[in-house]
Design a protein around this motif. Structure first.
Motif, PDB file in Angstrom:
ATOM      1  N   VAL A 115       0.859  -1.197   0.000  1.00 54.32           N
ATOM      2  CA  VAL A 115       0.000   0.000   0.000  1.00 54.32           C
ATOM      3  C   VAL A 115       0.890   1.240   0.000  1.00 54.32           C
ATOM      4  O   VAL A 115       1.778   1.373   0.839  1.00 54.32           O
ATOM      5  N   LEU A 401      -4.763  -4.397  -2.467  1.00 58.44           N
ATOM      6  CA  LEU A 401      -6.213  -4.394  -2.235  1.00 58.44           C
ATOM      7  C   LEU A 401      -6.655  -5.744  -1.675  1.00 58.44           C
ATOM      8  O   LEU A 401      -7.435  -5.806  -0.721  1.00 58.44           O
ATOM      9  N   LEU A 404      -5.937  -6.142   2.009  1.00 53.06           N
ATOM     10  CA  LEU A 404      -6.751  -5.327   2.931  1.00 53.06           C
ATOM     11  C   LEU A 404      -8.234  -5.623   2.833  1.00 53.06           C
ATOM     12  O   LEU A 404      -9.016  -5.184   3.697  1.00 53.06           O
ATOM     13  N   ALA A 405      -8.644  -6.360   1.816  1.00 55.92           N
ATOM     14  CA  ALA A 405     -10.070  -6.493   1.524  1.00 55.92           C
ATOM     15  C   ALA A 405     -10.866  -7.093   2.682  1.00 55.92           C
ATOM     16  O   ALA A 405     -11.949  -6.603   3.036  1.00 55.92           O
ATOM     17  N   ALA A 407     -10.505  -7.174   5.979  1.00 60.78           N
ATOM     18  CA  ALA A 407     -10.782  -6.291   7.115  1.00 60.78           C
ATOM     19  C   ALA A 407     -11.748  -5.175   6.708  1.00 60.78           C
ATOM     20  O   ALA A 407     -12.654  -4.812   7.472  1.00 60.78           O
ATOM     21  N   ALA A 408     -11.569  -4.642   5.498  1.00 57.07           N
ATOM     22  CA  ALA A 408     -12.449  -3.551   5.061  1.00 57.07           C
ATOM     23  C   ALA A 408     -13.894  -4.038   4.940  1.00 57.07           C
ATOM     24  O   ALA A 408     -14.827  -3.367   5.400  1.00 57.07           O
ATOM     25  N   VAL A 424     -15.280  -2.966  -2.737  1.00 57.33           N
ATOM     26  CA  VAL A 424     -14.012  -3.695  -2.583  1.00 57.33           C
ATOM     27  C   VAL A 424     -14.100  -5.056  -3.290  1.00 57.33           C
ATOM     28  O   VAL A 424     -13.259  -5.392  -4.127  1.00 57.33           O
TER      29      VAL A 424
ATOM     30  N   GLU B  83     -13.474 -12.023  14.195  1.00 54.81           N
ATOM     31  CA  GLU B  83     -13.176 -11.389  12.903  1.00 54.81           C
ATOM     32  C   GLU B  83     -13.363  -9.875  12.999  1.00 54.81           C
ATOM     33  O   GLU B  83     -12.589  -9.099  12.417  1.00 54.81           O
ATOM     34  N   ALA B  87     -10.456  -7.134  12.553  1.00 51.44           N
ATOM     35  CA  ALA B  87     -10.561  -6.060  11.549  1.00 51.44           C
ATOM     36  C   ALA B  87     -10.355  -4.695  12.204  1.00 51.44           C
ATOM     37  O   ALA B  87      -9.675  -3.817  11.646  1.00 51.44           O
ATOM     38  N   THR B  90      -6.677  -4.366  12.840  1.00 54.71           N
ATOM     39  CA  THR B  90      -5.958  -4.072  11.590  1.00 54.71           C
ATOM     40  C   THR B  90      -6.094  -2.585  11.262  1.00 54.71           C
ATOM     41  O   THR B  90      -5.113  -1.902  10.945  1.00 54.71           O
ATOM     42  N   ARG B  94      -2.989   0.240  11.359  1.00 52.16           N
ATOM     43  CA  ARG B  94      -2.625   0.926  10.116  1.00 52.16           C
ATOM     44  C   ARG B  94      -2.829   2.443  10.247  1.00 52.16           C
ATOM     45  O   ARG B  94      -2.031   3.237   9.743  1.00 52.16           O
ATOM     46  N   HIS B 354      -7.483   0.211  -8.368  1.00 54.05           N
ATOM     47  CA  HIS B 354      -7.543  -0.719  -7.229  1.00 54.05           C
ATOM     48  C   HIS B 354      -7.583  -0.008  -5.881  1.00 54.05           C
ATOM     49  O   HIS B 354      -7.265  -0.602  -4.860  1.00 54.05           O
ATOM     50  N   PRO B 356     -10.421   1.754  -4.173  1.00 51.26           N
ATOM     51  CA  PRO B 356     -11.743   2.321  -3.890  1.00 51.26           C
ATOM     52  C   PRO B 356     -11.698   3.140  -2.602  1.00 51.26           C
ATOM     53  O   PRO B 356     -10.929   2.816  -1.689  1.00 51.26           O
ATOM     54  N   ALA B 358     -13.540   3.106  -0.190  1.00 53.18           N
ATOM     55  CA  ALA B 358     -13.861   2.316   1.011  1.00 53.18           C
ATOM     56  C   ALA B 358     -12.606   1.793   1.705  1.00 53.18           C
ATOM     57  O   ALA B 358     -12.599   1.607   2.931  1.00 53.18           O
ATOM     58  N   ILE B 359     -11.526   1.572   0.945  1.00 57.89           N
ATOM     59  CA  ILE B 359     -10.269   1.151   1.580  1.00 57.89           C
ATOM     60  C   ILE B 359      -9.757   2.265   2.495  1.00 57.89           C
ATOM     61  O   ILE B 359      -9.320   2.017   3.618  1.00 57.89           O
ATOM     62  N   TYR B 362     -11.653   2.714   5.855  1.00 57.03           N
ATOM     63  CA  TYR B 362     -11.469   1.744   6.940  1.00 57.03           C
ATOM     64  C   TYR B 362     -10.026   1.414   7.285  1.00 57.03           C
ATOM     65  O   TYR B 362      -9.618   1.539   8.429  1.00 57.03           O
ATOM     66  N   VAL B 363      -9.269   0.973   6.303  1.00 59.00           N
ATOM     67  CA  VAL B 363      -8.019   0.301   6.655  1.00 59.00           C
ATOM     68  C   VAL B 363      -6.795   0.783   5.884  1.00 59.00           C
ATOM     69  O   VAL B 363      -5.708   0.221   6.061  1.00 59.00           O
TER      70      VAL B 363
END
Lengths: 429, 429
Positions: A115, A401, A404-405, A407-408, A424, B83, B87, B90, B94, B354, B356, B358-359, B362-363
């Motif tokens: 990233v 991507l 990280l997908a 967790a997102a 995502v 989970e 998340a 994570t 980050r 790659h 979006p 939304a990444i 969140y993360v």
């Protein structure tokens, strides 16, 4: 007489809390007036601007004469003495050198997942600088606001300054010229703030407005906040001198009076562990007041808001300083750096007996626009970052991507935002 | 249907200006209500706070039950799936890594005259974080506000979050725990802002308040600004996708809908130089809407505020992007870095197909609290400097003071501030 407190007294905490809570400013309820002026300028543009300038500044203008001309600026430069121009240039170049150190750094890096992220700073495109008229029209404040803006890279820096009955201070125009201001308009009050925020046929709008002003200007700035950015709302100025027995009482008295002469609402406070020094400073203030041109203002400020606080040790002064969160803090003690390192809340700290606040007001290089009224607890003096903004940057490749997908999507689902998750997952196949 | 504009059309400038000026938020006039709530909490403290919580949240509390207990936080952690906790962790780690890069540097140096100057950053002592209740109660926003505050070194981080009828989101409490929040109170609205700003018997005051909220919260934050610091006033969220023929229309449609599902006042805009892509994206949006849980909200946002803008070249899009000054900008073109380098006004830029938004929500690590409603022209996203303040430092010795004295006294005289001049000259003999 200023109040005198002793931290060892039983009633000290209550008296100190009262000092902290004391309001030095009359809160004029001018918000509705400011709102209606803004609405008029927004609706009728130049026409309203000219009407208000006629009414409040007793000055008849047209759209063509709103802007200060090149010839007027040249004339103002010629009206200054060589010594004045040289002093302005000394101040300008020192302010520039200090603020060049404040240019924030961009960042860009790639982490273990691939990233890439960081940020980039850019200057605000256009900024308006409000300069008060009359006795509070200070050329030094023009430099302190304009120079950091130009260091930041602001391309269009617009100054507004009312000229009641057409009168203006040539040093203000000279400072504007030296600092590189691009446009100057002879307007003030809430109407000038409105014109800068919303624009008129003659004045293009800016993205941020800085600079001090009266209660109407402050109310107008609060009102347009959101449409444009604003700087802090400045209150009356204040100094806190923290001194021990090594300090020269005459010098401290001069510093307390330099603050007090600004305004009857200014505040000058001495905190010391030496009762003898406290008495000597009080006597020196009375003595120096006798020969001061602005004695009436300074005497009122000192009597109404001045304070002398005795503490048992300098150590015990530290929490009091942090609670007062002074705009200006002078530390005149045997080891000023050690004490300065332990203080959290102050707009600016002046170290040692040879650093009167007045040096910082004019030519030290640091900015004299500083947080007042205890706001040094949460804000900073004016600086280059105030004229820039940070854009964050993020870049993933397909592999990053994918990493990280999970967790997102988990968090998007937990927040009930399925389209976030889908944006995502749609890229994973 | 969203509006569709073509930059080559005669009426484009007018239509684009209308798009820029469109108000997406109902301005509720809640200022007087917020003012009276603040006055009550200030006057009656906990008692008023409990009354408002009973009235607005239908929740009966006592001073002893205002604060969320350790046991409740533990129970919330236990109510999350592994989970979900993973998340959150994570995301937290980050965000922490990204924001550690933002810690500002102190500066101290000595110039040729012997003047020492610089500045020092310090953390704000105590900060309040407002977290909305109900459907807008996002654990990701807790992390985005709290983690930079802790990176900055804020010692006391206080969260307030209303729990209507006692209901709360366990992930919000889990995020608060992971982020290191020190105190949590189950209060909201203007009354929570008032309690944070002025303090009550149970809640000690803070120096700054951050975090999003409804119109009452925003009005209350404006009101207490000055007593405490505040962050920006957030408006509805928005995304602008800048794409060329190389982009995948399904991915773009998913991104536009991820923004649109937030709120009916959200805004999603596509700017492209490829008419075929524009059509494909519009069709993909319609298709994806059919299977979206929040289709009703997203469809309303897309129909009312969505826009597709055709430009002749990507070059021609740059000034449009700068005028829109989007909160989020996705650049999905053959060479996104080149275009990104030419854009001045954006809260955050997401580079390439790659990445979006939304990444980043969140993360990604960067902050998702970003300037809305065109305020990226003058402000930045939330970051570590928002939780710190800079104290400027200045030190002269006798020689440095002597070197600067002439210019300082010249300016003090020109400003009619003789006591300023005297505070310098008194030290020269």
């Amino acid at each position: 007489m200023p109040i005198r407190l002793d931290a060892r007294d039983a009633g000290f905490e209550q008296a100190f809390a009262a000092l902290l809570a004391a309001k030095r400013e009359v809160s004029e309820d001018v918000d509705q007036v400011a709102a209606s002026i803004i609405a008029e300028v927004r609706a009728r543009g130049d026409e309203a601007l000219l009407e208000y300038t006629s009414r409040f500044d007793r000055l008849e203008l047209t759209p063509a004469t709103l802007r200060v001309t090149e010839a007027e600026i040249e004339a103002a430069m010629a009206a200054c003495t060589p010594e004045q121009l040289s002093a302005l240039e000394t101040a300008r170049s020192r302010i520039e050198a200090y603020h060049l150190r404040q240019k924030p750094a961009d960042s860009w890096s790639r982490d273990a997942l691939g990233v890439e992220s960081g940020w980039r700073w850019s200057a605000i495109e256009a900024v308006g600088l409000y300069v008060p008229g009359g006795t509070a029209s200070y050329p030094s404040s023009v430099l302190m606001n304009a120079v950091p803006a130009k260091v930041a890279g602001v391309e269009r820096l617009v100054m507004v300054a009312p000229t009641p009955r057409g009168e203006s201070n040539p040093l203000v125009l000279a400072a504007a010229r030296l600092a590189g201001i691009d446009e100057i308009y002879r307007i003030g009050g809430a109407q000038a703030v409105a014109a800068l925020a919303h624009g008129t046929a003659t004045i293009a709008p800016v993205a941020k407005i800085v600079g001090p002003g009266n209660a109407y200007v402050a109310a107008a700035k609060r009102r347009v906040f959101g449409t444009v950015g604003i700087d802090m709302i400045a209150g009356p100025s204040e100094v806190l001198v923290l001194a021990d027995a090594s300090a020269n009482p005459d010098w401290i008295a001069a510093d307390l009076l330099a603050q007090a002469e600004h305004d009857t609402a200014s505040q000058s406070i001495l905190i010391t562990d030496d009762a003898a020094l406290a008495g000597e400073v009080e006597r020196a203030v009375e003595g120096q007041l006798k020969t001061l041109p602005r004695a009436e203002i300074a005497a009122a400020s000192w009597a109404d808001f001045g304070a002398v606080i005795l503490v048992e040790t300098l150590e015990a002064a530290i929490p009091l300083v942090d609670r007062l969160a002074p705009e200006h803090l002078e530390i005149i003690t045997a080891d000023p750096e050690r004490l300065a390192g332990r203080i959290r809340n102050a707009g600016a700290i002046f170290l040692g007996g040879h650093t009167p606040e007045a040096i910082g007001d004019y030519v030290g290089g640091s900015n004299h626009v500083l947080p007042t009224a205890r706001s040094a607890r949460f804000s900073s003096g004016l600086g280059v970052p105030d004229f820039m903004k940070r854009t964050s940057l993020l870049k993933c490749d397909a592999g990053a991507l994918r990493a990280l997908a999970g967790a997102a999507v988990e968090l998007a689902e937990a927040e009930g935002l399925q389209a976030h998750g889908r944006s995502v997952t749609i890229r994973l196949n």
